[in-house]
Design a protein around this motif. Structure first.
Motif, PDB file in Angstrom:
ATOM      1  N   CYS A  79      96.344 -23.891  47.074  1.00 36.80           N
ATOM      2  CA  CYS A  79      97.149 -24.666  46.130  1.00 36.80           C
ATOM      3  C   CYS A  79      98.636 -24.389  46.341  1.00 36.80           C
ATOM      4  CB  CYS A  79      96.729 -24.286  44.705  1.00 36.80           C
ATOM      5  SG  CYS A  79      97.514 -25.268  43.417  1.00 36.80           S
ATOM      6  N   HIS A  80      99.442 -25.463  46.361  1.00 36.81           N
ATOM      7  CA  HIS A  80     100.890 -25.335  46.533  1.00 36.81           C
ATOM      8  C   HIS A  80     101.588 -26.128  45.436  1.00 36.81           C
ATOM      9  CE1 HIS A  80     100.579 -23.604  50.597  1.00 36.81           C
ATOM     10  NE2 HIS A  80      99.510 -24.375  50.677  1.00 36.81           N
ATOM     11  N   ASP A 112      94.444 -32.204  59.446  1.00 35.14           N
ATOM     12  CA  ASP A 112      93.141 -32.700  59.893  1.00 35.14           C
ATOM     13  C   ASP A 112      92.139 -32.825  58.745  1.00 35.14           C
ATOM     14  OD1 ASP A 112      92.794 -30.024  59.389  1.00 35.14           O
ATOM     15  OD2 ASP A 112      91.870 -29.559  61.313  1.00 35.14           O
ATOM     16  N   GLY A 113      92.595 -32.682  57.513  1.00 33.12           N
ATOM     17  CA  GLY A 113      91.694 -32.788  56.370  1.00 33.12           C
ATOM     18  C   GLY A 113      92.384 -33.434  55.184  1.00 33.12           C
ATOM     19  N   PRO A 114      91.622 -33.785  54.160  1.00 36.16           N
ATOM     20  CA  PRO A 114      92.220 -34.418  52.987  1.00 36.16           C
ATOM     21  C   PRO A 114      93.065 -33.436  52.175  1.00 36.16           C
ATOM     22  CG  PRO A 114      89.901 -33.989  52.595  1.00 36.16           C
ATOM     23  CD  PRO A 114      90.170 -33.632  54.028  1.00 36.16           C
ATOM     24  N   VAL A 115      94.034 -33.985  51.469  1.00 32.60           N
ATOM     25  CA  VAL A 115      94.893 -33.232  50.567  1.00 32.60           C
ATOM     26  C   VAL A 115      94.756 -33.899  49.199  1.00 32.60           C
ATOM     27  CG1 VAL A 115      97.316 -32.751  50.003  1.00 32.60           C
ATOM     28  CG2 VAL A 115      96.527 -32.518  52.343  1.00 32.60           C
ATOM     29  N   ARG A 116      94.729 -33.110  48.136  1.00 34.67           N
ATOM     30  CA  ARG A 116      94.620 -33.646  46.788  1.00 34.67           C
ATOM     31  C   ARG A 116      95.916 -33.352  46.030  1.00 34.67           C
ATOM     32  NH1 ARG A 116      89.884 -35.764  46.441  1.00 34.67           N
ATOM     33  NH2 ARG A 116      90.027 -36.284  44.250  1.00 34.67           N
ATOM     34  N   ILE A 117      96.428 -34.368  45.302  1.00 34.31           N
ATOM     35  CA  ILE A 117      97.618 -34.226  44.469  1.00 34.31           C
ATOM     36  C   ILE A 117      97.153 -34.086  43.019  1.00 34.31           C
ATOM     37  CG2 ILE A 117      99.755 -35.306  43.680  1.00 34.31           C
ATOM     38  CD1 ILE A 117      99.752 -36.886  46.333  1.00 34.31           C
ATOM     39  N   TYR A 118      97.651 -33.061  42.339  1.00 33.47           N
ATOM     40  CA  TYR A 118      97.262 -32.763  40.962  1.00 33.47           C
ATOM     41  C   TYR A 118      98.447 -32.919  40.015  1.00 33.47           C
ATOM     42  CZ  TYR A 118      93.183 -30.588  43.116  1.00 33.47           C
ATOM     43  OH  TYR A 118      92.050 -30.352  43.845  1.00 33.47           O
ATOM     44  N   GLY A 119      98.167 -33.168  38.763  1.00 31.77           N
ATOM     45  CA  GLY A 119      99.206 -33.323  37.755  1.00 31.77           C
ATOM     46  C   GLY A 119      99.693 -32.012  37.173  1.00 31.77           C
ATOM     47  N   ASP A 120      99.085 -30.914  37.541  1.00 30.95           N
ATOM     48  CA  ASP A 120      99.476 -29.608  37.009  1.00 30.95           C
ATOM     49  C   ASP A 120      99.805 -28.670  38.173  1.00 30.95           C
ATOM     50  OD1 ASP A 120      97.075 -27.587  37.568  1.00 30.95           O
ATOM     51  OD2 ASP A 120      96.272 -29.579  37.185  1.00 30.95           O
ATOM     52  N   PRO A 121     100.460 -27.559  37.910  1.00 32.87           N
ATOM     53  CA  PRO A 121     100.853 -26.647  39.003  1.00 32.87           C
ATOM     54  C   PRO A 121      99.733 -25.732  39.496  1.00 32.87           C
ATOM     55  CG  PRO A 121     101.726 -25.854  36.920  1.00 32.87           C
ATOM     56  CD  PRO A 121     101.070 -27.181  36.637  1.00 32.87           C
TER      57      PRO A 121
END
Length: 100
Positions: free
Chosen positions: A50-51, A65-74
């Motif tokens: 997590c970043h 080379d893989g999926p990345v997920r964007i989150y609404g929290d840190p």
């Protein structure tokens, strides 16, 4: 005899659980985040885990080379948006983190 069965059962359970775990490994490539025209790009080499996104994040480009997920929290929790390898996405204001 009973002790042997218990030990065998525990060993079998441990082996099955070990197979179910996914190994943590870094994605090969980069995730690049555009913030503003006045700021340099934020580049994350071979991201793993997590970043936290910069507060002014505007666009995320996934060159891994893989999926990345964007989150609404840190903390990379809750609902998220998946960005496939080789794709990008606008980052909603207030998005807090991305994870691999």
């Amino acid at each position: 005899m009973r002790r042997s069965r218990v030990i065998l059962g525990l060993a079998s359970t441990g082996a099955v659980l070990g197979l179910l775990q996914t190994p943590a490994s870094a994605s090969d490539g980069t995730v690049t985040v555009f913030r503003t025209e006045a700021q340099p790009l934020a580049v994350y080499e071979n991201p793993n885990g997590c970043h936290r996104l910069p507060g002014t994040a505007h666009v995320l480009a996934n060159a891994t080379d893989g999926p990345v997920r964007i989150y609404g929290d840190p903390f990379c929790l809750g609902p998220s948006l998946e960005v496939a390898p080789g794709h990008g996405s606008h980052v909603a204001p207030g998005s807090g983190s991305f994870g691999t």
